[in-house]
Structure formats: C-alpha cells, structure tokens
Motif scaffolding. Structure first.
Motif, PDB file in Angstrom:
ATOM      1  N   ASP A 195     -24.782  -2.462  -5.512  1.00 52.45           N
ATOM      2  CA  ASP A 195     -23.481  -3.102  -5.746  1.00 52.45           C
ATOM      3  C   ASP A 195     -22.460  -2.073  -6.242  1.00 52.45           C
ATOM      4  O   ASP A 195     -21.299  -2.052  -5.795  1.00 52.45           O
ATOM      5  N   ALA A 196     -22.878  -1.217  -7.180  1.00 51.69           N
ATOM      6  CA  ALA A 196     -21.981  -0.184  -7.707  1.00 51.69           C
ATOM      7  C   ALA A 196     -21.586   0.817  -6.621  1.00 51.69           C
ATOM      8  O   ALA A 196     -20.423   1.224  -6.516  1.00 51.69           O
ATOM      9  N   GLU A 197     -22.556   1.190  -5.783  1.00 47.63           N
ATOM     10  CA  GLU A 197     -22.265   2.125  -4.703  1.00 47.63           C
ATOM     11  C   GLU A 197     -21.323   1.503  -3.675  1.00 47.63           C
ATOM     12  O   GLU A 197     -20.434   2.168  -3.141  1.00 47.63           O
ATOM     13  N   ARG A 198     -21.484   0.211  -3.432  1.00 52.97           N
ATOM     14  CA  ARG A 198     -20.599  -0.480  -2.490  1.00 52.97           C
ATOM     15  C   ARG A 198     -19.152  -0.486  -3.005  1.00 52.97           C
ATOM     16  O   ARG A 198     -18.212  -0.246  -2.237  1.00 52.97           O
ATOM     17  N   LYS A 199     -18.994  -0.755  -4.295  1.00 54.51           N
ATOM     18  CA  LYS A 199     -17.654  -0.746  -4.885  1.00 54.51           C
ATOM     19  C   LYS A 199     -17.028   0.643  -4.805  1.00 54.51           C
ATOM     20  O   LYS A 199     -15.839   0.799  -4.508  1.00 54.51           O
ATOM     21  N   ARG A 200     -17.841   1.673  -5.074  1.00 52.93           N
ATOM     22  CA  ARG A 200     -17.330   3.048  -5.030  1.00 52.93           C
ATOM     23  C   ARG A 200     -16.851   3.407  -3.632  1.00 52.93           C
ATOM     24  O   ARG A 200     -15.752   3.954  -3.452  1.00 52.93           O
ATOM     25  N   LEU A 201     -17.656   3.084  -2.608  1.00 50.02           N
ATOM     26  CA  LEU A 201     -17.289   3.410  -1.232  1.00 50.02           C
ATOM     27  C   LEU A 201     -16.062   2.623  -0.780  1.00 50.02           C
ATOM     28  O   LEU A 201     -15.181   3.154  -0.098  1.00 50.02           O
ATOM     29  N   THR A 202     -15.994   1.347  -1.182  1.00 44.41           N
ATOM     30  CA  THR A 202     -14.831   0.529  -0.820  1.00 44.41           C
ATOM     31  C   THR A 202     -13.551   1.104  -1.425  1.00 44.41           C
ATOM     32  O   THR A 202     -12.501   1.161  -0.775  1.00 44.41           O
TER      33      THR A 202
ATOM     34  N   ILE B 130     -12.533   4.262   0.498  1.00 43.42           N
ATOM     35  CA  ILE B 130     -11.927   3.925   1.795  1.00 43.42           C
ATOM     36  C   ILE B 130     -10.484   3.468   1.604  1.00 43.42           C
ATOM     37  O   ILE B 130      -9.577   3.867   2.347  1.00 43.42           O
ATOM     38  N   THR B 131     -10.251   2.641   0.572  1.00 44.00           N
ATOM     39  CA  THR B 131      -8.894   2.168   0.288  1.00 44.00           C
ATOM     40  C   THR B 131      -7.973   3.331  -0.064  1.00 44.00           C
ATOM     41  O   THR B 131      -6.822   3.409   0.410  1.00 44.00           O
ATOM     42  N   GLN B 132      -8.464   4.264  -0.888  1.00 45.59           N
ATOM     43  CA  GLN B 132      -7.664   5.430  -1.259  1.00 45.59           C
ATOM     44  C   GLN B 132      -7.325   6.282  -0.036  1.00 45.59           C
ATOM     45  O   GLN B 132      -6.195   6.741   0.122  1.00 45.59           O
TER      46      GLN B 132
ATOM     47  N   ILE C 293      -3.615   7.309   1.642  1.00 46.43           N
ATOM     48  CA  ILE C 293      -3.171   8.661   1.975  1.00 46.43           C
ATOM     49  C   ILE C 293      -2.685   8.715   3.417  1.00 46.43           C
ATOM     50  O   ILE C 293      -1.664   9.341   3.741  1.00 46.43           O
ATOM     51  N   GLN C 294      -3.414   8.008   4.328  1.00 44.89           N
ATOM     52  CA  GLN C 294      -2.985   7.966   5.721  1.00 44.89           C
ATOM     53  C   GLN C 294      -1.595   7.344   5.859  1.00 44.89           C
ATOM     54  O   GLN C 294      -0.757   7.817   6.638  1.00 44.89           O
ATOM     55  N   GLU C 295      -1.357   6.294   5.109  1.00 46.03           N
ATOM     56  CA  GLU C 295      -0.050   5.635   5.166  1.00 46.03           C
ATOM     57  C   GLU C 295       1.072   6.578   4.731  1.00 46.03           C
ATOM     58  O   GLU C 295       2.172   6.576   5.315  1.00 46.03           O
ATOM     59  N   VAL C 296       0.814   7.391   3.707  1.00 45.28           N
ATOM     60  CA  VAL C 296       1.821   8.355   3.238  1.00 45.28           C
ATOM     61  C   VAL C 296       2.134   9.370   4.341  1.00 45.28           C
ATOM     62  O   VAL C 296       3.314   9.674   4.626  1.00 45.28           O
ATOM     63  N   TYR C 297       1.095   9.906   4.975  1.00 47.10           N
ATOM     64  CA  TYR C 297       1.317  10.875   6.044  1.00 47.10           C
ATOM     65  C   TYR C 297       2.043  10.253   7.228  1.00 47.10           C
ATOM     66  O   TYR C 297       2.921  10.878   7.839  1.00 47.10           O
ATOM     67  N   LEU C 298       1.693   9.031   7.573  1.00 46.41           N
ATOM     68  CA  LEU C 298       2.359   8.360   8.683  1.00 46.41           C
ATOM     69  C   LEU C 298       3.833   8.112   8.375  1.00 46.41           C
ATOM     70  O   LEU C 298       4.701   8.236   9.252  1.00 46.41           O
ATOM     71  N   GLU C 299       4.126   7.763   7.127  1.00 44.89           N
ATOM     72  CA  GLU C 299       5.512   7.542   6.734  1.00 44.89           C
ATOM     73  C   GLU C 299       6.307   8.844   6.818  1.00 44.89           C
ATOM     74  O   GLU C 299       7.463   8.867   7.290  1.00 44.89           O
ATOM     75  N   GLU C 300       5.703   9.946   6.368  1.00 42.80           N
ATOM     76  CA  GLU C 300       6.372  11.239   6.459  1.00 42.80           C
ATOM     77  C   GLU C 300       6.618  11.617   7.910  1.00 42.80           C
ATOM     78  O   GLU C 300       7.679  12.153   8.276  1.00 42.80           O
TER      79      GLU C 300
ATOM     80  N   GLU D  21      -9.349  10.395   8.977  1.00 40.14           N
ATOM     81  CA  GLU D  21     -10.074   9.443   9.829  1.00 40.14           C
ATOM     82  C   GLU D  21     -11.566   9.755   9.822  1.00 40.14           C
ATOM     83  O   GLU D  21     -12.413   8.843   9.780  1.00 40.14           O
ATOM     84  N   ARG D  22     -11.923  11.044   9.863  1.00 43.93           N
ATOM     85  CA  ARG D  22     -13.340  11.429   9.792  1.00 43.93           C
ATOM     86  C   ARG D  22     -13.937  11.032   8.456  1.00 43.93           C
ATOM     87  O   ARG D  22     -15.082  10.557   8.390  1.00 43.93           O
ATOM     88  N   THR D  23     -13.167  11.221   7.381  1.00 50.41           N
ATOM     89  CA  THR D  23     -13.661  10.856   6.039  1.00 50.41           C
ATOM     90  C   THR D  23     -13.901   9.348   5.948  1.00 50.41           C
ATOM     91  O   THR D  23     -14.929   8.900   5.425  1.00 50.41           O
ATOM     92  N   ILE D  24     -12.943   8.550   6.451  1.00 53.23           N
ATOM     93  CA  ILE D  24     -13.095   7.086   6.417  1.00 53.23           C
ATOM     94  C   ILE D  24     -14.315   6.667   7.228  1.00 53.23           C
ATOM     95  O   ILE D  24     -15.099   5.803   6.804  1.00 53.23           O
TER      96      ILE D  24
END
Length: 627
Positions: A104-111, A114-116, A120-127, A171-174
């Motif tokens: 459960d803890a590992e699932r929360k960490r990975l989620t 992924i959200t973070q 970051i992708q949204e920031v780059y796309l906006e730029e 994208e590779r990281t996600i």
C-alpha cells in the motif's frame, strides 16, 4: 434465621456455577493440515488448565469460512465434551499482513511520483505553447538585424529541442513508474482476499470432575484450500529408465496462515457428493418424457495433448493473478500468472474448465468454442457466515515380447520417497511430508516434490504424417497403475534439456502409459501424393477415384530407431459408395476405423518407404472429399 441461611447457601451455589461457566479464552496452534484436491482439514492443539466442573472454552483466530458440520474436538477421557459451536466475531478482524502494508505504501509512493512527473510535463508543454505563439521579432516599422534574427532562431531551436527531450525523458519515467505500479496492483489483487476478514471462534463446553490440564485437538474443514498434481518426467537417453517426480502444488486462502505444520497431501475430495448412485427403472414409450435422452451435438472432441489458454480479468478489466484453472472432473490444473494469463493441457475427455478465486464467483466454461477462453470474474457478495454442508466422498498394448525395443529393460522399478511418506488408505492415497511446511493464506501456489520413481520404459517414435510430418519420441511405461498417479500437467526433460509440456492422462489409458517426449528433427518423415498412380475415371453410372501416397522415413540419428506410423483410408457409410484398399505395404488394417499402422525398425542413416493406394467408387454427379 434458618430460611435466610438456606437462601444464602443457594446464592453461593449459583455464584459458583456462574463462575465455573464463565468463558475462558484459549490460545491454540495449527500443528497438522491435510490438504485435499478441494479443501483442507485443519488440526489445532491447545493445552488448557481446567477447574473442576463445567467450563466454556473459546478458541480464537479461527478461519472465518469453517465448515461448521466438520468441527470435531478430541480430549482426554477425564474431560467430557458437552457441546461445540462456531461463531463469527466481526469486531476482531485478522491483522492486515505486513506485506500488504508495504505494498500500500509503495503504491502511494508510485502514484505520487507519476502525478509529479505529469505536472512537470504540463509545465514543459505550456512553455512550448508560449514559444510557438510568441515568434514576432522586432516592431512593425523597424526591421530585424541578421545577427538578432540568427540569435533568436538559435534560441527557439535549442529551447524547443530541450523541451522535446525533457518530455521524452518524462514519458519514459512515467512508463517505468506505471510498470512498477502494475506489478504492485497485481500483488495486491492476489492478497486482497485476506484484507479485513473477520475472525472465527470455536466455543467448546466441557466438564471435568477434578482440576486438570487438558490436551485438546480441534479438527475442522475449510474450503479455500487445494492442491493439484504435476510431474517432472526425465529421460537421459533411450537406454535409460524414465524418472518421474510426483509433485504437489498447494495453495490456500482460508484466512489463517499455516506455520511449520505437518502437512499431508490427500487424493480425497470432500467437496464431492459421497452418496452412492442408485439406478432407477428406464421406461421406454412414445411421447414419454422418461424415454428421452439428452444428446449434446455441439460438443467438440478434445484429444490429449491439446491445451486451452487465455486470460482472466475482473469486472473492471484488470488481470487477476493466482486464479485456479482446473479441467472439470479432473485434477489437471494451473494458476494464472501476474498478467492473468494461463494455459492448461487437456485430457482426451475434457468437457469444461472451471475458474475460481476467493472473493469471486466461480465460472465454468465449456470447451466447444476453440482453444482460447478469456473470462471475467465477478465479485462474490455471499455473506461470510453462510455455511455450506459438504459430504465426504468414497471412491474406489503389451509389447513385452518385442525385446528389440525394450531399451530400459535392465532397470529395476524403483520408488524413492524424496520428501514424503506414502500411505495408501481404503479410498484414497496420502503423502505425508517429512519436514515441516509453511503456507501463507495468500493464494500463492507452493510446489513440493513428494516421490520420485524410476521406471523401465520402451522407447519408440510415433508419427501421423497425414496430420503432421514430425516424429515424436514416446516412452511406454508398463504397470503404471500401481503408482497411484493422478492426471496432471507434466514438464518433459530429455537428454538434460527441457523440451516442453505434456499431460499425464491416467484416466484414459490401458495397461501401458504412453508419455510423449517431444519432436525429433533427426527423424525425417515425408508424405507425398504420387500423381502418376492417381487417377479419376468414369465407369457406367459411377466414377472411380484412385489415390496413391508414398511415406518416407529417414533415420539421421547415430542409433537404430523403432517407429510407429499411422495413416488411414476412408470408410463408407453408404452402400452406393465402395472403398478398395489396393496397396498398404503390409500395414495392420483396422476395418472399423480405417486406420493403417506400420511398425518399422530403421537402422542409422537408412530410409524406409511405405506405399498406400486406395480407390473410391461412387455415383456420378456427387462431390466427395477424398484427401
């Protein structure tokens, strides 16, 4: 005054009775387990100090799905068992396993990661959007110097390139996080059944005349446990005996862990009805419902060696690992992998496959729609305290003269008990493991070797070139039925290499057990139609079709081989159709099936030829499939 004394004496007596019958919580430990093909009998031991009189003992931490009718309590002769009952304690749930907490803890960490990363992708796309929409350089009245234009273009190019690279890396990281998350979810799915289960309690009322310490054994049956057999079949070469390792694949999700228990594997199946069948009068008459027989015309004939495969998912389309997949009416089975995939070999009389997993409704699928079956399991909403009554079941090619093919004839029949002691009961066979065994209540399958046999075998090749131009090496084992095998999947090893899977189909064989050891590319078989001997002609009102085939078998091995080749000619089911066998190279012909069998001994480097010719005569104007 005397009356008051009598009342006081009565009250004191009642107080003693109430005190004597107060519930006493008793700790117990599972020390023995007998696992059946479906279900398991648990034996718990408790050492209980008792006072004289009546005591009520409460054994806690019991599996919540106990079969109430199966509970038995044994104690010393000095202790009388007055009553036994079972109840569910919804206030005390089993502790959540530490493994689930970590997942459960590992699932929360990975989620969170992924959200973070998506942020970051949204920031780059906006730029990127800002750069694309702000390309104007200089004012409307003044031009731009070449140097300024070059510097601006260099900046745009470099920045856009950096953004694209960052987006690709993100994208590779996600994707990496999502793969890890899928593994965690699969593991949690496998363990979900033991989350939040209530605890069962067995209440035993006993009586003893004097204070004592009672050694009590409590036995009960749970349904959510099972085992299925599998085998490792090994042959070093065609001169060595065949080694068969009998294995048990055990799993359980009863709600209680079995830690260092004495484990017995039993071929019994308490879930089967144990009442003997009784034949009733069969009345034959017109328009009489009793004279009808149900005939299924859609059943697909399945031969041994075939398999069914597919994927098991939940109602949301997510794969379910650890699902039990069993050929109905047999002990042949497997479990789904981490992606929900499975494959299971089929016996020759297989009709259906059953899919079951704790927390889901079992599904039965017929084998009449091809070799791939994908299913979705729906959650089981049955109340935990529902009791199911079960009954205990009661059950009950000789080539020895062909010395040239008995390569393993000098070997003695041997049985080596690796980790278990075999005990033959009146109606079943048991294997008692010699070492303590632990099985968590997580549904994971744990395999253990039980007994190893070394059996003399006759090795020969087998081929049906009309269907497949490959020669299969087979080992024919005599007197196999004395070894108490159950049908099951077999892993094949020949000359030290794994060569694939097969099935040990013990219910559909005669005195000889034939085990396929796989294809051999050094035995070349070819079936060719001989056009010069084939013809079609008209004779009066009939037409006659003559067909000829030549089968060649070449032995490229360094040793002589024995091979059985089978082919066939058609059989007529109409008096206007006649079939004539013209040439068969002295094969053994079965008039009932049309099968021709040749047994050949072929020296190293030699080729053997077989000629088959037949003719079919039938009325003109009809079409017929003759090849």
């Amino acid at each position: 005054m005397k009356r008051i004394y009598t009342i006081a004496l009565l009250l004191a007596s009642l107080t003693r009775v109430v005190a004597q019958e107060a519930e006493q919580t008793v700790s117990s430990k599972i020390n023995q387990v007998a696992v059946f093909l479906q279900g398991a009998q648990i034996t718990r031991h408790a050492s209980v100090p008792l006072k004289a009189g009546v005591s009520i003992l409460t054994l806690t931490g019991i599996a919540p799905a106990v079969q109430q009718q199966s509970i038995q309590v044994d104690g010393p002769a000095s202790v009388k068992i007055l009553s036994v009952s079972f109840r569910i304690n919804y206030m005390e749930e089993h502790k959540k396993p530490e493994k689930i907490k970590l997942l459960d803890a590992e699932r929360k960490r990975l989620t969170t990661l992924i959200t973070q990363e998506k942020s970051i992708q949204e920031v780059y796309l906006e730029e990127e959007n800002i750069l694309k929409t702000n390309k104007s350089i200089g004012g409307t009245e003044k031009g731009v110097e070449v140097a300024e234009l070059k510097a601006a273009m260099d900046y745009f190019r470099q920045r856009l390139l950096d953004i694209k690279q960052q987006l690709m890396q993100s994208e590779r990281t996600i994707r990496s996080y999502q793969e890890e998350l899928a593994k965690v979810d699969a593991q949690l799915t496998e363990l979900r059944a033991i989350k939040g289960q209530p605890s069962g309690e067995i209440v035993v009322k006993v009586s003893t005349k004097a204070a004592t310490t009672a050694e009590l054994d409590v036995n009960y049956l749970v349904n959510e446990a099972r085992w299925f057999p599998s085998y490792d079949i090994r042959a070093k070469n065609v001169k060595a005996p065949v080694g068969i390792t009998y294995k048990a694949n055990v799993s359980q999700q009863s709600g209680e862990d079995w830690e260092n228990v004495t484990l017995t594997i039993s071929s019994a199946n308490p879930s089967e009805q144990g009442v003997r069948p009784i034949i009733k009068p069969w009345i034959v008459g017109y328009n009489n419902a009793l004279s009808r027989r149900t005939v299924s015309g859609s059943m697909m004939t399945v031969t041994a060696g075939n398999e069914v495969h597919g994927k098991v998912m939940d109602d949301e389309g997510q794969p379910i690992p650890g699902v039990n997949v069993v050929v109905k009416g047999t002990s042949v089975g497997t479990v789904t992998d981490v992606n929900g995939n499975y494959s299971v070999p089929l016996t020759s009389d297989a009709e259906a496959v059953v899919f079951s997993f704790i927390g889901y409704n079992a599904i039965e699928k017929r084998l009449d729609k091809g070799s791939e079956i994908n299913v979705q399991l729906a959650p089981d909403v049955t109340a935990l305290n529902e009791v199911v009554t079960v009954g205990y079941a009661t059950s009950g090619d000789d080539d020895s003269d062909d010395k040239s093919r008995i390569y393993g004839s000098s070997a003695q029949k041997m049985k080596r008990e690796i980790t278990a002691t075999e005990v033959i009961r009146q109606t079943n066979v048991e294997f008692k493991l010699d070492e303590p065994f632990s099985i968590k209540s997580d549904g994971a399958v744990r395999a253990t070797d039980m007994v190893e046999y070394e059996l003399p075998a006759i090795y020969e090749y087998y081929c049906v070139p009309k269907l497949e131009e490959d020669a299969f090496l087979t080992a024919k084992i005599m007197d196999w039925d004395q070894y108490n095998f159950l049908e099951g999947e077999a892993s094949l090893f020949f000359e030290g290499k794994y060569i694939g899977k097969s099935i040990l189909d013990t219910r559909n064989t005669a005195d000889t057990l034939v085990v396929s050891l796989g294809r051999d590319s050094n035995v070349l078989v070819k079936r060719e139609k001989k056009k010069e001997y084939s013809s079609r002609q008209f004779v009066g009102s009939n037409q006659k079709v003559a067909l000829a085939y030549e089968i060649s078998i070449r032995n490229k091995k360094g040793l002589p081989i024995s091979i059985v080749v089978e082919d066939q000619i058609p059989i007529s089911n109409d008096k206007e159709i006649t079939v004539d066998k013209l040439e068969d190279s002295h094969g053994e012909y079965d008039h009932n099936t049309g099968t021709l069998t040749w047994k050949k001994e072929i020296a190293s480097g030699k080729t053997e030829l077989i000629t088959l010719k037949y003719a079919v005569r039938y009325p003109k104007g009809n079409r017929m499939l003759l090849e």
